[in-house]
Scaffold this active site. Structure first.
Site, mmCIF file in Angstrom:
data_model
loop_
_atom_site.group_PDB
_atom_site.id
_atom_site.type_symbol
_atom_site.label_atom_id
_atom_site.label_comp_id
_atom_site.label_asym_id
_atom_site.label_seq_id
_atom_site.Cartn_x
_atom_site.Cartn_y
_atom_site.Cartn_z
ATOM 1 N N LYS A 185 61.642 -125.839 -8.404
ATOM 2 C CA LYS A 185 62.706 -126.833 -8.236
ATOM 3 C C LYS A 185 64.029 -126.267 -8.692
ATOM 4 C CE LYS A 185 64.556 -128.285 -11.395
ATOM 5 N NZ LYS A 185 65.131 -128.675 -12.681
ATOM 6 N N THR A 186 65.093 -126.531 -8.057
ATOM 7 C CA THR A 186 66.475 -126.430 -8.533
ATOM 8 C C THR A 186 67.424 -126.433 -7.342
ATOM 9 O OG1 THR A 186 68.166 -125.255 -9.797
ATOM 10 C CG2 THR A 186 66.512 -123.852 -8.777
ATOM 11 N N ARG A 210 65.356 -131.465 -20.864
ATOM 12 C CA ARG A 210 65.483 -130.009 -20.978
ATOM 13 C C ARG A 210 64.818 -129.439 -22.238
ATOM 14 N NH1 ARG A 210 68.502 -127.780 -17.075
ATOM 15 N NH2 ARG A 210 70.193 -128.954 -16.120
ATOM 16 N N GLY A 253 67.372 -130.061 -14.536
ATOM 17 C CA GLY A 253 68.301 -130.852 -13.723
ATOM 18 C C GLY A 253 67.607 -131.477 -12.526
ATOM 19 N N ASP A 307 63.630 -121.267 -15.830
ATOM 20 C CA ASP A 307 63.308 -121.380 -17.255
ATOM 21 C C ASP A 307 62.060 -122.253 -17.475
ATOM 22 O OD1 ASP A 307 65.408 -119.796 -18.208
ATOM 23 O OD2 ASP A 307 66.815 -121.465 -18.100
ATOM 24 N N ASP A 357 70.132 -125.158 -7.438
ATOM 25 C CA ASP A 357 70.903 -123.909 -7.511
ATOM 26 C C ASP A 357 70.434 -122.850 -6.519
ATOM 27 O OD1 ASP A 357 71.973 -125.276 -9.605
ATOM 28 O OD2 ASP A 357 71.197 -123.974 -11.175
HETATM 29 P P1 FBP Z 1 68.276 -126.702 -13.275
HETATM 30 O O1 FBP Z 1 68.548 -125.239 -13.445
HETATM 31 O O2 FBP Z 1 67.514 -127.295 -14.389
HETATM 32 O O3 FBP Z 1 67.648 -127.006 -11.939
HETATM 33 O O4 FBP Z 1 69.671 -127.473 -13.270
HETATM 34 C C1 FBP Z 1 70.665 -127.121 -12.379
HETATM 35 C C2 FBP Z 1 72.004 -127.720 -12.665
HETATM 36 O O5 FBP Z 1 72.266 -128.791 -11.777
HETATM 37 C C3 FBP Z 1 73.109 -126.663 -12.601
HETATM 38 O O6 FBP Z 1 73.598 -126.523 -11.288
HETATM 39 C C4 FBP Z 1 74.132 -127.180 -13.586
HETATM 40 O O7 FBP Z 1 74.895 -126.147 -14.148
HETATM 41 C C5 FBP Z 1 73.276 -127.819 -14.643
HETATM 42 O O8 FBP Z 1 72.095 -128.251 -13.995
HETATM 43 C C6 FBP Z 1 73.938 -129.012 -15.297
HETATM 44 O O9 FBP Z 1 73.148 -129.456 -16.352
HETATM 45 P P2 FBP Z 1 73.120 -130.938 -16.911
HETATM 46 O O10 FBP Z 1 72.319 -131.763 -15.967
HETATM 47 O O11 FBP Z 1 72.396 -130.784 -18.199
HETATM 48 O O12 FBP Z 1 74.523 -131.420 -17.007
#
Ligand code: FBP
Length: 546
Positions: free
Chosen positions: A198-199, A141, A77, A172, A201
């Protein structure tokens, strides 16, 4: 490309670097390390990259290096500051030798496997400095875990003369970076792999990583929006706003936004689990706060909901664990319709979990039974928990009204903030932090390191005092069940209920629930007084307070 005036002005911003990275460095090595769990198993799985020391950079002498090329991948993400990691790496690599080249693999790890890449030229790089987004090369991803993917990768890395690959990702993706580093080391392919935390979250953190990049900007962006809603809410005084916030399993984003905005209610998934609350307990908790405010004539308020809450209700957690196993069964792999999948799941669940499954609203149950993301995660961002909870609170209040226990009005509005913040222009903190992480990665490469994550510490101090170095990724690993099998993964950092941020929140939430003590943080500022522009998150301030 059309460029906004903010972007033009922001392009001129020179991100700050820690003092140790402002000239040549020497790597100072600490003691050998161990993984956070399952030491014997992780050591066996990573014989070439296990036990390496933590590295700290200090000012040193210039290194005489042959020109070399580097590859970069954005994984998972989006998170504000990704372009600055790339610009820091670009400048760092060029400072070692202007002939060095940086290649970006397009649309995530899949770009490496499919040989889809582009060179990052100085002209291209200059268009993206200090901007949000991952659009310079895109993200994806694709999970890197199969030998044939690693072998396809090495073909293109050799063709482009790439000596090191930097993977920017969450837990991951950095787990995959570690597996790749180990594979290339075992095969003696001579390609180094470096990770970068990175994230949005905020769940990739531990004793060595203070925060993942993007958390700061994303939380500030959501807090601006929540503040605006709270001001509207306190002006019209007629709605309860149910606001779901991204963050996957962890509630760090919801907690940080609560610390910034002082809403009436904020749920913390980790607490829901620790108190073994049922869905009805959560609904009752919200309904009681709504009723108490109604007693004072306040038929309005705000509720923050972490997107992963449903996974933390113990009965649902057990159900999800079994669903993961059922969905990993060989027979499940050939199912190609959602209905068939739902029926398959119902046939294979234990009686206890089937009862829980059937008790859930149909839309939530259906979402839980659908496919996982490539890393095996339930796609919680697709579950409309904000609507589910407000509907259930309304039902409960209606019963209480019927019994004469509640006399208020309950009008609701729903919001989900996630994508709104993931590509925001990075705050000064993220601009500097990300640039430093990228620049630092070039120094880990120059020092021949592989299987390390780039880390910058002491970030509540001025940037010149930040500490730069590297941490072996194996140090953060343990074994966990993924897609039905035990796998080595980086341990996710959830909200700690005995940590300072949660304790501060818990000490104030009753008052925030009853009173209207909203804070309106306003938009991120890039120029102006330091106390407005350069503050870190409240989470980091509380965690790092001495
Ligand atoms: P990462 O763990 O890859 O940093 O992504 C975080 C996130 O933004 C989460 O908060 C959310 O649940 C998910 O990605 C949403 O995924 P997508 O971008 O595939 O809709």
């Amino acid at each position: 490309m059309n460029i906004s005036n903010l972007q033009k002005a922001r392009a001129a911003y020179q991100p700050k670097l820690p003092k140790a990275l402002q000239g040549p460095v020497k790597a100072v090595e600490g003691a050998p390390t161990q993984s956070v769990g399952n030491q014997a198993e992780i050591k066996e799985l990573f014989p070439n990259t296990y036990g390496m020391p933590v590295i700290t950079f200090q000012p040193g002498e210039p290194l005489a290096l042959e020109p070399f090329n580097v590859g970069i991948i954005l994984s998972g993400g989006q998170a504000p500051g990704g372009h600055n990691v790339i610009s820091g790496l670009f400048d760092g690599v060029k400072s070692l030798n202007p002939a060095n080249k940086l290649y970006g693999f397009i649309l995530g790890p899949g770009g490496l496997v499919d040989h889809n890449y582009m060179e990052i030229t100085p002209e291209l790089m200059d268009q993206y400095r200090n901007t949000g987004g991952f659009d310079i090369i895109g993200s994806g991803r694709t999970k890197l875990e199969e030998e044939d993917q690693f072998e396809k990768g090495i073909q293109i890395l050799r063709e482009l003369g790439i000596k090191a690959l930097v993977i920017i990702g969450g837990d991951d993706s950095n787990t995959n970076a570690c597996v790749l580093a180990e594979y290339y080391a075992a095969k003696k392919y001579g390609v180094q792999v470096i990770g970068c935390p990175k994230t949005i979250d905020g769940d990739l953190k531990n004793e060595q990583i203070e925060t993942s990049f993007g958390f700061d900007t994303a939380c500030k962006t959501y807090s601006e929006l929540i503040g605006n809603i709270q001001r509207d809410c306190n002006s019209a005084r007629k709605y309860w706003h149910f606001i779901k916030l991204m963050g996957r399993s962890a509630s760090h984003i919801a907690l940080e936004c609560a610390l910034q905005c002082q809403p009436n209610i904020c749920l913390i998934s980790e607490e829901v689990e620790a108190k073994a609350m049922s869905l009805d307990d959560v609904v009752t908790y919200i309904a009681k706060a709504v009723a108490a405010r109604a007693e004072e004539g306040n038929n309005f308020g705000t509720v923050l909901i972490p997107e992963g809450i449903i996974e933390f209700i113990p009965a649902i957690k057990k159900l999800i664990a079994e669903l993961n196993d059922v969905l990993a069964l060989p027979e499940a792999q050939s199912i190609n319709s959602a209905n068939e999948q739902l029926e398959f799941v119902k046939r294979n669940l234990s009686k206890e979990n089937l009862n829980v499954f059937k008790s859930l609203p149909a839309d939530v149950a259906a979402q839980l039974a659908l496919d996982r993301d490539p890393h095996g995660n339930v796609q919680v961002s697709l579950i409309e928990t904000e609507k589910l909870l407000s509907r259930m609170v309304a039902d409960k209040l209606a019963i209480w009204k019927h019994k004469g226990l509640y006399k208020g009005k309950f009008g609701t509005q729903h919001h989900f903030f996630g994508y709104e913040g993931r590509c925001a222009a990075p705050s000064n903190y993220d601009a500097d932090y990300c640039y430093s992480l990228g620049y630092n990665a070039s120094r880990l490469i120059a020092n021949g390191k592989t299987g390390y994550m780039s880390v910058i510490k002491n970030t509540t101090a001025p940037a010149s005092e930040w500490i730069a170095g590297g941490v072996p990724i194996t140090m953060m690993m343990n074994l966990e069940k993924r897609n039905g099998k035990m796998k080595p993964v980086i341990r996710k950092a959830l909200v700690e209920l005995d940590g300072a941020p949660f304790k501060y929140f818990a000490a104030h939430r009753e008052e925030w629930a009853k009173q209207t003590e909203y804070v309106y943080p306003g938009p991120i500022q890039y120029w102006g007084p330091s106390e407005v522009c350069d503050q870190t998150t409240k989470t980091l301030q509380l965690e790092q307070a001495k």
